[in-house]
Design an enzyme around this catalytic site. Structure first.
Site, PDB file in Angstrom:
ATOM      1  N   LYS A  22     -34.074 -25.829  16.858  1.00 21.91           N
ATOM      2  CA  LYS A  22     -33.552 -25.021  15.736  1.00 21.91           C
ATOM      3  C   LYS A  22     -33.586 -23.541  16.123  1.00 21.91           C
ATOM      4  O   LYS A  22     -32.617 -22.819  15.934  1.00 21.91           O
ATOM      5  CB  LYS A  22     -34.422 -25.242  14.512  1.00 21.91           C
ATOM      6  CG  LYS A  22     -34.258 -24.200  13.411  1.00 21.91           C
ATOM      7  CD  LYS A  22     -35.117 -24.458  12.192  1.00 21.91           C
ATOM      8  CE  LYS A  22     -36.462 -23.826  12.259  1.00 21.91           C
ATOM      9  NZ  LYS A  22     -36.562 -22.395  11.978  1.00 21.91           N
ATOM     10  N   ASN A  23     -34.698 -23.102  16.709  1.00 20.94           N
ATOM     11  CA  ASN A  23     -34.872 -21.670  16.945  1.00 20.94           C
ATOM     12  C   ASN A  23     -34.142 -21.153  18.175  1.00 20.94           C
ATOM     13  O   ASN A  23     -34.107 -19.943  18.410  1.00 20.94           O
ATOM     14  CB  ASN A  23     -36.371 -21.332  17.015  1.00 20.94           C
ATOM     15  CG  ASN A  23     -37.007 -21.452  15.641  1.00 20.94           C
ATOM     16  OD1 ASN A  23     -36.318 -21.624  14.630  1.00 20.94           O
ATOM     17  ND2 ASN A  23     -38.322 -21.410  15.592  1.00 20.94           N
ATOM     18  N   CYS A 115     -40.754 -14.245   2.737  1.00 24.68           N
ATOM     19  CA  CYS A 115     -40.678 -15.697   2.584  1.00 24.68           C
ATOM     20  C   CYS A 115     -42.133 -16.140   2.387  1.00 24.68           C
ATOM     21  O   CYS A 115     -43.033 -15.317   2.333  1.00 24.68           O
ATOM     22  CB  CYS A 115     -40.065 -16.348   3.812  1.00 24.68           C
ATOM     23  SG  CYS A 115     -41.075 -16.117   5.248  1.00 24.68           S
ATOM     24  N   ARG A 120     -42.117 -10.214   6.577  1.00 27.14           N
ATOM     25  CA  ARG A 120     -41.132 -10.389   7.662  1.00 27.14           C
ATOM     26  C   ARG A 120     -40.060  -9.303   7.642  1.00 27.14           C
ATOM     27  O   ARG A 120     -38.887  -9.549   7.418  1.00 27.14           O
ATOM     28  CB  ARG A 120     -40.542 -11.782   7.602  1.00 27.14           C
ATOM     29  CG  ARG A 120     -41.670 -12.819   7.700  1.00 27.14           C
ATOM     30  CD  ARG A 120     -41.188 -14.211   7.750  1.00 27.14           C
ATOM     31  NE  ARG A 120     -40.615 -14.501   9.070  1.00 27.14           N
ATOM     32  CZ  ARG A 120     -39.979 -15.650   9.309  1.00 27.14           C
ATOM     33  NH1 ARG A 120     -39.803 -16.525   8.359  1.00 27.14           N
ATOM     34  NH2 ARG A 120     -39.479 -15.878  10.498  1.00 27.14           N
ATOM     35  N   PRO A 121     -40.474  -8.045   7.813  1.00 23.79           N
ATOM     36  CA  PRO A 121     -39.511  -6.934   7.856  1.00 23.79           C
ATOM     37  C   PRO A 121     -38.634  -7.015   9.105  1.00 23.79           C
ATOM     38  O   PRO A 121     -38.869  -7.836  10.002  1.00 23.79           O
ATOM     39  CB  PRO A 121     -40.419  -5.713   7.922  1.00 23.79           C
ATOM     40  CG  PRO A 121     -41.668  -6.198   8.529  1.00 23.79           C
ATOM     41  CD  PRO A 121     -41.836  -7.619   8.052  1.00 23.79           C
ATOM     42  N   ASP A 303     -46.093 -21.421  15.268  1.00 20.94           N
ATOM     43  CA  ASP A 303     -45.358 -22.512  14.623  1.00 20.94           C
ATOM     44  C   ASP A 303     -46.054 -23.862  14.794  1.00 20.94           C
ATOM     45  O   ASP A 303     -45.594 -24.858  14.237  1.00 20.94           O
ATOM     46  CB  ASP A 303     -43.936 -22.615  15.185  1.00 20.94           C
ATOM     47  CG  ASP A 303     -43.088 -21.437  14.762  1.00 20.94           C
ATOM     48  OD1 ASP A 303     -41.982 -21.275  15.313  1.00 20.94           O
ATOM     49  OD2 ASP A 303     -43.536 -20.657  13.904  1.00 20.94           O
ATOM     50  N   ILE A 325     -49.986 -13.721  13.985  1.00 21.68           N
ATOM     51  CA  ILE A 325     -48.562 -13.371  13.966  1.00 21.68           C
ATOM     52  C   ILE A 325     -48.078 -13.084  12.551  1.00 21.68           C
ATOM     53  O   ILE A 325     -47.411 -12.076  12.302  1.00 21.68           O
ATOM     54  CB  ILE A 325     -47.714 -14.493  14.606  1.00 21.68           C
ATOM     55  CG1 ILE A 325     -48.205 -14.821  16.014  1.00 21.68           C
ATOM     56  CG2 ILE A 325     -46.230 -14.102  14.606  1.00 21.68           C
ATOM     57  CD1 ILE A 325     -48.049 -13.702  17.043  1.00 21.68           C
ATOM     58  N   ARG A 395     -35.471 -28.121   6.685  1.00 23.10           N
ATOM     59  CA  ARG A 395     -34.970 -26.922   7.381  1.00 23.10           C
ATOM     60  C   ARG A 395     -35.184 -27.040   8.881  1.00 23.10           C
ATOM     61  O   ARG A 395     -34.461 -26.445   9.662  1.00 23.10           O
ATOM     62  CB  ARG A 395     -35.711 -25.667   6.898  1.00 23.10           C
ATOM     63  CG  ARG A 395     -35.557 -25.394   5.435  1.00 23.10           C
ATOM     64  CD  ARG A 395     -36.058 -24.035   5.092  1.00 23.10           C
ATOM     65  NE  ARG A 395     -35.382 -23.022   5.920  1.00 23.10           N
ATOM     66  CZ  ARG A 395     -35.585 -21.722   5.799  1.00 23.10           C
ATOM     67  NH1 ARG A 395     -36.460 -21.285   4.922  1.00 23.10           N
ATOM     68  NH2 ARG A 395     -34.947 -20.855   6.541  1.00 23.10           N
TER      69      ARG A 395
HETATM   70  C1  EPZ Z   1     -39.030 -16.440  14.975  1.00 24.50           C
HETATM   71  O1  EPZ Z   1     -39.079 -15.708  13.758  1.00 24.50           O
HETATM   72  C2  EPZ Z   1     -38.977 -17.909  14.586  1.00 24.50           C
HETATM   73  N1  EPZ Z   1     -37.770 -18.146  13.786  1.00 24.50           N
HETATM   74  C3  EPZ Z   1     -40.218 -18.278  13.772  1.00 24.50           C
HETATM   75  O2  EPZ Z   1     -40.156 -19.681  13.519  1.00 24.50           O
HETATM   76  C4  EPZ Z   1     -41.453 -17.984  14.627  1.00 24.50           C
HETATM   77  O3  EPZ Z   1     -42.619 -18.272  13.867  1.00 24.50           O
HETATM   78  C5  EPZ Z   1     -41.457 -16.510  15.051  1.00 24.50           C
HETATM   79  O4  EPZ Z   1     -40.227 -16.211  15.759  1.00 24.50           O
HETATM   80  C6  EPZ Z   1     -42.632 -16.178  15.961  1.00 24.50           C
HETATM   81  O5  EPZ Z   1     -42.609 -17.012  17.075  1.00 24.50           O
HETATM   82  C7  EPZ Z   1     -36.586 -18.284  14.421  1.00 24.50           C
HETATM   83  O6  EPZ Z   1     -36.506 -18.194  15.635  1.00 24.50           O
HETATM   84  C8  EPZ Z   1     -35.391 -18.558  13.546  1.00 24.50           C
HETATM   85  P1  EPZ Z   1     -40.743 -12.230  14.874  1.00 24.50           P
HETATM   86  P2  EPZ Z   1     -38.879 -14.098  13.758  1.00 24.50           P
HETATM   87  O7  EPZ Z   1     -39.636 -11.256  14.688  1.00 24.50           O
HETATM   88  O8  EPZ Z   1     -37.869 -13.729  14.760  1.00 24.50           O
HETATM   89  C9  EPZ Z   1     -43.220  -8.995  12.459  1.00 24.50           C
HETATM   90  C10 EPZ Z   1     -40.249 -21.621  12.221  1.00 24.50           C
HETATM   91  O9  EPZ Z   1     -41.201 -22.161  11.640  1.00 24.50           O
HETATM   92  N2  EPZ Z   1     -41.992  -8.192  12.572  1.00 24.50           N
HETATM   93  O10 EPZ Z   1     -41.276 -12.490  16.232  1.00 24.50           O
HETATM   94  O11 EPZ Z   1     -38.697 -13.686  12.359  1.00 24.50           O
HETATM   95  C11 EPZ Z   1     -43.008 -10.152  11.494  1.00 24.50           C
HETATM   96  O12 EPZ Z   1     -43.247  -9.724  10.169  1.00 24.50           O
HETATM   97  C12 EPZ Z   1     -40.083 -20.121  12.147  1.00 24.50           C
HETATM   98  O13 EPZ Z   1     -39.398 -22.232  12.921  1.00 24.50           O
HETATM   99  C13 EPZ Z   1     -42.011  -6.871  12.104  1.00 24.50           C
HETATM  100  O14 EPZ Z   1     -43.030  -6.383  11.617  1.00 24.50           O
HETATM  101  O15 EPZ Z   1     -40.331 -13.650  14.268  1.00 24.50           O
HETATM  102  C14 EPZ Z   1     -44.014 -11.168  11.932  1.00 24.50           C
HETATM  103  O16 EPZ Z   1     -45.271 -10.863  11.365  1.00 24.50           O
HETATM  104  C15 EPZ Z   1     -41.115 -19.474  11.233  1.00 24.50           C
HETATM  105  N3  EPZ Z   1     -40.879  -6.139  12.175  1.00 24.50           N
HETATM  106  C16 EPZ Z   1     -44.066 -10.951  13.448  1.00 24.50           C
HETATM  107  O17 EPZ Z   1     -43.521  -9.635  13.691  1.00 24.50           O
HETATM  108  C17 EPZ Z   1     -39.715  -6.632  12.717  1.00 24.50           C
HETATM  109  O18 EPZ Z   1     -38.702  -5.903  12.784  1.00 24.50           O
HETATM  110  C18 EPZ Z   1     -43.260 -11.985  14.229  1.00 24.50           C
HETATM  111  O19 EPZ Z   1     -41.925 -11.818  13.860  1.00 24.50           O
HETATM  112  C19 EPZ Z   1     -39.730  -7.969  13.187  1.00 24.50           C
HETATM  113  C20 EPZ Z   1     -40.873  -8.727  13.121  1.00 24.50           C
END
Ligand code: EPZ
Length: 416
Positions: A22-23, A115, A120-121, A303, A325, A395
């Protein structure tokens, strides 16, 4: 809303095929906005988020089709607004920012909002795109961005954001000059996106390491591409085998990408063997608890923490999981405790003390991986467990009840 009813106690046996990731599929689908011509993707999992993304791509001017595990996408025109009613259901919609700015020099995307697992900014995405020349305005819940042709930049992420790396790679492939992403996410799904873009003629190197280099090119050409297998789905089935004391063979299991999980499972006392593209999990006697800290890849994946917690809750002794995370990714804890687990939260650390057995009860799913954790616990709990709101599960897990049923689980989906 549907619910699952699971009678626990059956050791799962047999072979399960891992679906496409999915990711990896989600960012690759957004990247299909970039090349000219019809892209053909195979090994695409049939999941709600995939269908939502195809709807969004159609709103953005693409023709799409989804038959079996094959998706075709062809950009016919470019519309640049991603509406709130779609974005609010799927945070990954923010991944249209990079491609739209690269293609049309403008984008209007509803802010994804938080969410269940955290705020998740997208501030890191925005700051990096601004370094490439994009100008942002935040209006009533929407991000509006404009730019002339994006310019390559040297960007260092404050945090190795997965989505941030993906958005910036998609923005940079058509930009003027070279873009360097430092402290970039090393997740395999980021590398799969880079491999897809390179197959379309992009010039990306360093993906899978923390320094990714992208040379801008004038245009990209459509191609066919097979999405990588889903390492989180695979890890979930490895744990399903372990928690039921079964013997499940996971076909097309991405072993190198699951190193951190497999190491912890072996430390708990599980035997995990690879035999002709299959990974088999066996248990020999008691399992013991472990200590886990979730980290960016290649560290232990966030995850997988909910799923491992279910296994730890019926292992001997104590263990702990520190979630570094996301700020709120323990929604499964009170539900696991309803099944008889003994888990205490101390800030962002869960202390898990193994119990002799779990007992089935009605529980509530809250987010995708928490739902998977409840399914795993139900598979070993005595009696029946009813899991409500399993749309969360749909999902991220393709045909989960039929895959588990084929392994011997007593599981059925009931419409409420
Ligand atoms: C991806 O989310 C995955 N989703 C998530 O999987 C996964 O948990 C995550 O990466 C971490 O591995 C998809 O790929 C669709 P991040 P993403 O940007 O890209 C903070 C699942 O269960 N952050 O690495 O949203 C954020 O708040 C899902 O399949 C900022 O602060 O993850 C979080 O605490 C859940 N500012 C951390 O970083 C930003 O601009 C990780 O976020 C971006 C992120």
């Amino acid at each position: 809303m549907d619910k699952l009813i699971i009678e626990g106690g059956v050791p799962l046996k047999g072979e399960v095929a891992v679906s496409g990731s999915k990711n990896a599929a989600l960012p690759i689908l957004f990247a299909c906005l970039l090349p000219q011509g019809e892209v053909k993707l195979t090994n695409v999992p049939r999941l709600r988020d995939i269908v939502t993304t195809l709807k969004l791509l159609e709103l953005l001017g693409c023709r799409t089709n989804f038959e079996g595990d094959t998706v075709t996408v062809e950009r016919m025109s470019v519309h640049t607004e991603a509406p709130y009613d779609l974005v609010k259901t799927m945070r990954a919609s923010v991944l249209c920012l990079g491609p739209l700015l690269a293609l049309a020099g403008e984008a209007k995307v509803a802010l994804p909002g938080g969410c269940a697992i955290g705020a998740r900014p997208v501030d890191l995405h925005i700051a990096a795109l601004e370094r490439m020349g994009a100008v942002f305005e935040l209006e009533t819940g929407y991000i509006s961005a404009r730019c002339n042709r994006l310019k390559g930049a040297h960007i260092t992420f404050d945090f190795p954001t997965v989505g941030g790396a993906e958005n910036l790679m998609m923005a940079a492939v058509l930009a003027e000059g070279e873009t360097i992403l430092e402290n970039a996410a090393r997740e395999p799904e980021v590398a799969d996106l880079a491999n897809f873009l390179n197959a379309c003629g992009a010039k990306i190197s360093g993906h899978g390491t923390s320094v990714i280099r992208i040379q801008g090119t004038p245009s990209l050409t459509a191609t066919s591409y097979r999405v990588m297998p889903d390492r989180i789905e695979a890890g979930t089935y490895l744990i399903a085998s372990a928690i039921t004391d079964g013997e499940v063979c996971c076909r097309d299991c991405p072993v190198p990408e699951l190193d951190a999980l497999i190491f912890k499972m072996r430390t708990m006392g599980l035997w995990i063997e690879e035999a002709d593209e299959c990974v088999v999990v066996r248990r020999h006697g008691e399992l013991v608890g472990v200590d886990v800290v979730t980290q960016p890849y290649p560290g232990f994946p966030t995850d997988m923490q909910a799923q491992l917690m279910a296994l730890m809750s019926v292992s001997k002794g104590a263990g702990s999981i520190e979630e570094k995370i996301f700020e709120n990714r323990f929604m499964h804890v009170p539900e696991l405790n309803r099944l008889g687990a003994n888990i205490k939260l101390k800030g962002r650390t869960a202390v898990v003390r193994g119990v002799d057995h779990l007992v089935g009860a009605p529980v509530m799913a809250s987010d995708l991986r928490a739902s998977a954790s409840l399914v795993l616990a139900a598979l070993v709990a005595r009696g029946a467990t009813e899991i409500q709101r399993i749309y969360h599960l749909d999902r991220g897990y393709e045909k989960m009840e039929s895959k588990l049923g084929a392994l011997g689980a007593r599981i059925k989906r009931v419409s409420e």
